[in-house]
Design a protein around this motif. Structure first.
Motif, PDB file in Angstrom:
ATOM      1  N   ASP A   1     -11.993  42.271  -9.382  1.00  0.00           N
ATOM      2  CA  ASP A   1     -10.841  41.275 -10.298  1.00  0.00           C
ATOM      3  C   ASP A   1     -10.565  40.900 -10.196  1.00  0.00           C
ATOM      4  O   ASP A   1      -9.721  40.833  -9.461  1.00  0.00           O
ATOM      5  CB  ASP A   1     -10.428  42.567 -10.878  1.00  0.00           C
ATOM      6  N   ALA A   2      -9.884  39.303 -10.356  1.00  0.00           N
ATOM      7  CA  ALA A   2      -9.241  38.345 -10.490  1.00  0.00           C
ATOM      8  C   ALA A   2      -7.988  38.540 -10.249  1.00  0.00           C
ATOM      9  O   ALA A   2      -7.766  39.329 -11.107  1.00  0.00           O
ATOM     10  CB  ALA A   2      -9.619  37.528 -11.087  1.00  0.00           C
ATOM     11  N   GLY A   3      -7.156  38.229  -9.755  1.00  0.00           N
ATOM     12  CA  GLY A   3      -5.780  38.676  -9.378  1.00  0.00           C
ATOM     13  C   GLY A   3      -4.668  37.294 -10.382  1.00  0.00           C
ATOM     14  O   GLY A   3      -5.574  36.302 -10.644  1.00  0.00           O
ATOM     15  N   VAL A   4      -3.234  37.640  -9.740  1.00  0.00           N
ATOM     16  CA  VAL A   4      -2.813  36.146 -10.949  1.00  0.00           C
ATOM     17  C   VAL A   4      -3.382  35.444 -10.262  1.00  0.00           C
ATOM     18  O   VAL A   4      -3.474  34.942  -8.630  1.00  0.00           O
ATOM     19  CB  VAL A   4      -1.100  36.391 -10.655  1.00  0.00           C
ATOM     20  N   THR A   5      -3.805  33.542 -11.255  1.00  0.00           N
ATOM     21  CA  THR A   5      -4.125  33.158 -10.990  1.00  0.00           C
ATOM     22  C   THR A   5      -2.821  31.275 -10.930  1.00  0.00           C
ATOM     23  O   THR A   5      -2.153  32.138 -12.047  1.00  0.00           O
ATOM     24  CB  THR A   5      -5.612  32.802 -10.575  1.00  0.00           C
ATOM     25  N   GLN A   6      -2.696  30.445 -10.141  1.00  0.00           N
ATOM     26  CA  GLN A   6      -1.947  29.595 -10.453  1.00  0.00           C
ATOM     27  C   GLN A   6      -2.363  28.191 -10.624  1.00  0.00           C
ATOM     28  O   GLN A   6      -3.472  28.057  -9.117  1.00  0.00           O
ATOM     29  CB  GLN A   6       0.079  29.437  -9.836  1.00  0.00           C
ATOM     30  N   SER A   7      -1.835  27.335 -10.813  1.00  0.00           N
ATOM     31  CA  SER A   7      -2.283  25.749 -10.189  1.00  0.00           C
ATOM     32  C   SER A   7      -1.372  25.544 -11.260  1.00  0.00           C
ATOM     33  O   SER A   7      -0.768  25.080 -11.509  1.00  0.00           O
ATOM     34  CB  SER A   7      -3.453  25.743 -11.466  1.00  0.00           C
ATOM     35  N   PRO A   8      -0.747  23.889 -10.257  1.00  0.00           N
ATOM     36  CA  PRO A   8      -2.160  23.527  -8.927  1.00  0.00           C
ATOM     37  C   PRO A   8      -0.824  24.571  -8.397  1.00  0.00           C
ATOM     38  O   PRO A   8      -0.488  25.260  -7.744  1.00  0.00           O
ATOM     39  CB  PRO A   8      -1.485  22.262  -9.050  1.00  0.00           C
ATOM     40  N   THR A   9      -1.905  24.223  -7.012  1.00  0.00           N
ATOM     41  CA  THR A   9      -1.198  25.223  -4.998  1.00  0.00           C
ATOM     42  C   THR A   9      -0.264  24.070  -5.392  1.00  0.00           C
ATOM     43  O   THR A   9       0.826  24.217  -4.329  1.00  0.00           O
ATOM     44  CB  THR A   9      -2.371  25.269  -4.763  1.00  0.00           C
ATOM     45  N   HIS A  10      -0.700  22.814  -4.666  1.00  0.00           N
ATOM     46  CA  HIS A  10       0.713  21.981  -4.005  1.00  0.00           C
ATOM     47  C   HIS A  10       1.201  20.736  -5.052  1.00  0.00           C
ATOM     48  O   HIS A  10       0.296  20.523  -6.163  1.00  0.00           O
ATOM     49  CB  HIS A  10       0.384  21.242  -3.380  1.00  0.00           C
ATOM     50  N   LEU A  11       1.589  20.900  -5.244  1.00  0.00           N
ATOM     51  CA  LEU A  11       1.934  19.007  -6.530  1.00  0.00           C
ATOM     52  C   LEU A  11       3.383  18.365  -5.808  1.00  0.00           C
ATOM     53  O   LEU A  11       4.519  19.430  -5.567  1.00  0.00           O
ATOM     54  CB  LEU A  11       2.847  20.354  -7.723  1.00  0.00           C
ATOM     55  N   ILE A  12       3.298  17.052  -5.610  1.00  0.00           N
ATOM     56  CA  ILE A  12       4.355  16.481  -5.048  1.00  0.00           C
ATOM     57  C   ILE A  12       4.559  15.138  -6.556  1.00  0.00           C
ATOM     58  O   ILE A  12       3.791  14.861  -6.653  1.00  0.00           O
ATOM     59  CB  ILE A  12       4.184  15.415  -4.414  1.00  0.00           C
TER      60      ILE A  12
ATOM     61  N   THR B 295       4.905  48.271 -12.109  1.00  0.00           N
ATOM     62  CA  THR B 295       4.424  47.064 -10.753  1.00  0.00           C
ATOM     63  C   THR B 295       4.328  45.626 -11.868  1.00  0.00           C
ATOM     64  O   THR B 295       3.438  45.703 -11.982  1.00  0.00           O
ATOM     65  CB  THR B 295       2.743  47.487 -10.019  1.00  0.00           C
ATOM     66  N   GLN B 296       5.080  44.100 -10.874  1.00  0.00           N
ATOM     67  CA  GLN B 296       4.808  43.237 -11.121  1.00  0.00           C
ATOM     68  C   GLN B 296       3.715  42.667  -9.464  1.00  0.00           C
ATOM     69  O   GLN B 296       4.530  43.171  -8.559  1.00  0.00           O
ATOM     70  CB  GLN B 296       5.579  42.275 -10.819  1.00  0.00           C
ATOM     71  N   TYR B 297       2.745  41.682 -10.271  1.00  0.00           N
ATOM     72  CA  TYR B 297       1.677  41.290  -9.323  1.00  0.00           C
ATOM     73  C   TYR B 297       1.687  40.060  -9.222  1.00  0.00           C
ATOM     74  O   TYR B 297       1.357  39.161 -10.329  1.00  0.00           O
ATOM     75  CB  TYR B 297       0.084  42.091  -9.432  1.00  0.00           C
ATOM     76  N   PHE B 298       2.369  40.265  -7.749  1.00  0.00           N
ATOM     77  CA  PHE B 298       2.135  38.475  -7.689  1.00  0.00           C
ATOM     78  C   PHE B 298       0.863  37.039  -7.347  1.00  0.00           C
ATOM     79  O   PHE B 298       0.005  37.910  -7.206  1.00  0.00           O
ATOM     80  CB  PHE B 298       3.516  38.020  -6.785  1.00  0.00           C
ATOM     81  N   GLY B 299       0.987  36.390  -8.063  1.00  0.00           N
ATOM     82  CA  GLY B 299      -0.018  35.214  -7.653  1.00  0.00           C
ATOM     83  C   GLY B 299       0.661  34.388  -6.476  1.00  0.00           C
ATOM     84  O   GLY B 299       1.581  34.928  -5.910  1.00  0.00           O
ATOM     85  N   PRO B 300      -0.354  33.310  -5.954  1.00  0.00           N
ATOM     86  CA  PRO B 300      -0.095  32.791  -4.781  1.00  0.00           C
ATOM     87  C   PRO B 300       0.873  32.163  -4.861  1.00  0.00           C
ATOM     88  O   PRO B 300       1.642  30.792  -3.554  1.00  0.00           O
ATOM     89  CB  PRO B 300      -1.718  31.970  -4.551  1.00  0.00           C
ATOM     90  N   GLY B 301       0.709  31.681  -5.978  1.00  0.00           N
ATOM     91  CA  GLY B 301       2.184  30.832  -6.022  1.00  0.00           C
ATOM     92  C   GLY B 301       2.183  28.501  -6.301  1.00  0.00           C
ATOM     93  O   GLY B 301       0.762  28.361  -5.510  1.00  0.00           O
ATOM     94  N   THR B 302       2.792  28.245  -7.129  1.00  0.00           N
ATOM     95  CA  THR B 302       2.717  26.660  -7.096  1.00  0.00           C
ATOM     96  C   THR B 302       3.743  26.029  -6.058  1.00  0.00           C
ATOM     97  O   THR B 302       5.186  26.552  -5.987  1.00  0.00           O
ATOM     98  CB  THR B 302       2.669  26.072  -8.405  1.00  0.00           C
ATOM     99  N   ARG B 303       3.379  25.441  -5.361  1.00  0.00           N
ATOM    100  CA  ARG B 303       4.496  24.831  -3.594  1.00  0.00           C
ATOM    101  C   ARG B 303       4.912  23.538  -4.559  1.00  0.00           C
ATOM    102  O   ARG B 303       4.255  22.047  -4.298  1.00  0.00           O
ATOM    103  CB  ARG B 303       3.871  24.643  -2.861  1.00  0.00           C
ATOM    104  N   LEU B 304       5.962  23.690  -4.723  1.00  0.00           N
ATOM    105  CA  LEU B 304       6.644  21.905  -5.512  1.00  0.00           C
ATOM    106  C   LEU B 304       7.566  21.144  -4.738  1.00  0.00           C
ATOM    107  O   LEU B 304       8.252  21.786  -3.882  1.00  0.00           O
ATOM    108  CB  LEU B 304       7.494  22.252  -6.816  1.00  0.00           C
ATOM    109  N   LEU B 305       7.270  19.633  -4.944  1.00  0.00           N
ATOM    110  CA  LEU B 305       8.439  18.685  -3.955  1.00  0.00           C
ATOM    111  C   LEU B 305       8.443  17.413  -4.312  1.00  0.00           C
ATOM    112  O   LEU B 305       7.762  16.561  -4.664  1.00  0.00           O
ATOM    113  CB  LEU B 305       7.292  18.634  -2.018  1.00  0.00           C
ATOM    114  N   VAL B 306       9.768  17.849  -4.672  1.00  0.00           N
ATOM    115  CA  VAL B 306      10.598  16.587  -5.077  1.00  0.00           C
ATOM    116  C   VAL B 306      11.114  15.527  -4.328  1.00  0.00           C
ATOM    117  O   VAL B 306      11.960  16.126  -3.395  1.00  0.00           O
ATOM    118  CB  VAL B 306      11.297  17.182  -6.330  1.00  0.00           C
ATOM    119  N   LEU B 307      10.773  14.783  -4.547  1.00  0.00           N
ATOM    120  CA  LEU B 307      11.546  13.792  -3.264  1.00  0.00           C
ATOM    121  C   LEU B 307      11.941  12.386  -4.697  1.00  0.00           C
ATOM    122  O   LEU B 307      12.219  12.432  -5.522  1.00  0.00           O
ATOM    123  CB  LEU B 307       9.859  13.321  -2.843  1.00  0.00           C
TER     124      LEU B 307
END
Lengths: 114, 116
Positions: free
Chosen positions: A1-12, A102-114
Motif C-alpha cells: 500500500d502506498a504511504g503518504v505522498t507529497q508533491s513537489p519534492t523540491h521547490l525554489i 500514530t501519525q504516518y509522515f510523507g517524505p516532505g517538500t523541501r522549500l527554498l526561499v531566495l
C-alpha cells in the motif's frame, strides 16, 4: 500500500511569492496534519484537518493556510514568502486524528526561499 | 504547554554495543509518547509509542523504550546497534488534555552514529 505522498519534492521560490504544497494521505486515513521542519530543528505543528475542517492550528502567521478536499487530500498554502519559510514541510496522516493514533509522515517538500 | 528535551545532540556507539537515546518530557496531563527516525532526505518513520500499560514498549527494528513517569523520561534503547541504525532520532509528546488531539511536539533530535 502506498504511504503518504507529497508533491513537489523540491521547490525554489523568491521572497514575496506564494506557494502551494500538496499531500495525499494513506488510503482510508481521514486526518491530515502539516509540520514545518527547519534545518537542525524538530518538526513544528502547523495545522490539523479532519473531515475537511480545521481541528488545530499551531503558532504560525496568517500567511499560512490549508484546506482538505473530499478525497482527504490536502494543500498547504504560504503567501508572501519570507527567507525564514525555507524548510522541509511534512504532511502526516492518521485514521481519525485521535490523540492515541500514530501519525504516518510523507517524505516532505523541501522549500527554498531566495 | 507540552515540551520535549533531547539533551544529546549526538550519540556515538560501536556496532554491537547497546545504545540509549535520551528523552524527557513535560506535559500537564498524562503523556502519549512517540519515537520517530529520520534518514537523510527522508520523512519521519514511526518506531514506537507509549499510550498506557506496560512501561517497556517494543517497536520496529529491535528498538524499545522505557516510560518512567517519576523521571518524566522516555529513553530509546536497543541491545545491539547496527551501522544501519545511524540516523536522526526524534522524541515527540502529545498531551491529550489539550484541545488539539493530533498535535505532536517534537524534540530537537539526536543524531546517532554507529561505527564499526
Amino acid at each position: 500500500d502506498a504511504g503518504v505522498t507529497q508533491s513537489p519534492t523540491h521547490l525554489i521560490k523568491t521572497r514575496g511569492q506564494q506557494v502551494t504544497l500538496r499531500c495525499s494521505p494513506i488510503s482510508g486515513h481521514k486526518s491530515v496534519s502539516w509540520y514545518q521542519q527547519v534545518l537542525g530543528q524538530g518538526p513544528q505543528f502547523i495545522f490539523q484537518y479532519y473531515e475537511k475542517e480545521e481541528r488545530g492550528r499551531g503558532n504560525f502567521p496568517d500567511r499560512f493556510s490549508a484546506r482538505q478536499f473530499p478525497n482527504y487530500s490536502s494543500e498547504l498554502n504560504v503567501n508572501a514568502l519570507l527567507l525564514g519559510d525555507s524548510a522541509l514541510y511534512l504532511c502526516a496522516s492518521s485514521l481519525f486524528g485521535g490523540s492515541q493514533e500514530t501519525q504516518y509522515f510523507g517524505p516532505g517538500t523541501r522549500l527554498l526561499v531566495l | 504547554a507540552q515540551s520535549v528535551a533531547q539533551p544529546e545532540d549526538q550519540v556515538n556507539v560501536a556496532e554491537g554495543n547497546p545504545l540509549t537515546v535520551k528523552c524527557t518530557y513535560s506535559v500537564s496531563g498524562n503523556p502519549y509518547l512517540f519515537w520517530y527516525v529520520q534518514y537523510p532526505n527522508r520523512g519521519l518513520q514511526f518506531l514506537l509509542k507509549y499510550i498506557t500499560g506496560d512501561n517497556l514498549v517494543k517497536g520496529s527494528y529491535g528498538f524499545e523504550a522505557e516510560f518512567n513517569k517519576s523521571q518524566t523520561s522516555f529513553h530509546l534503547k536497543k541491545p545491539s546497534a547496527l551501522v544501519s541504525d545511524s540516523a536522526l532520532y526524534f522524541c515527540a509528546v502529545r498531551d491529550p488534555s489539550t484541545g488539539t488531539a493530533s498535535k505532536l511536539t517534537f524534540g530537537t533530535g539526536t543524531r546517532l552514529q554507529v561505527t564499526l
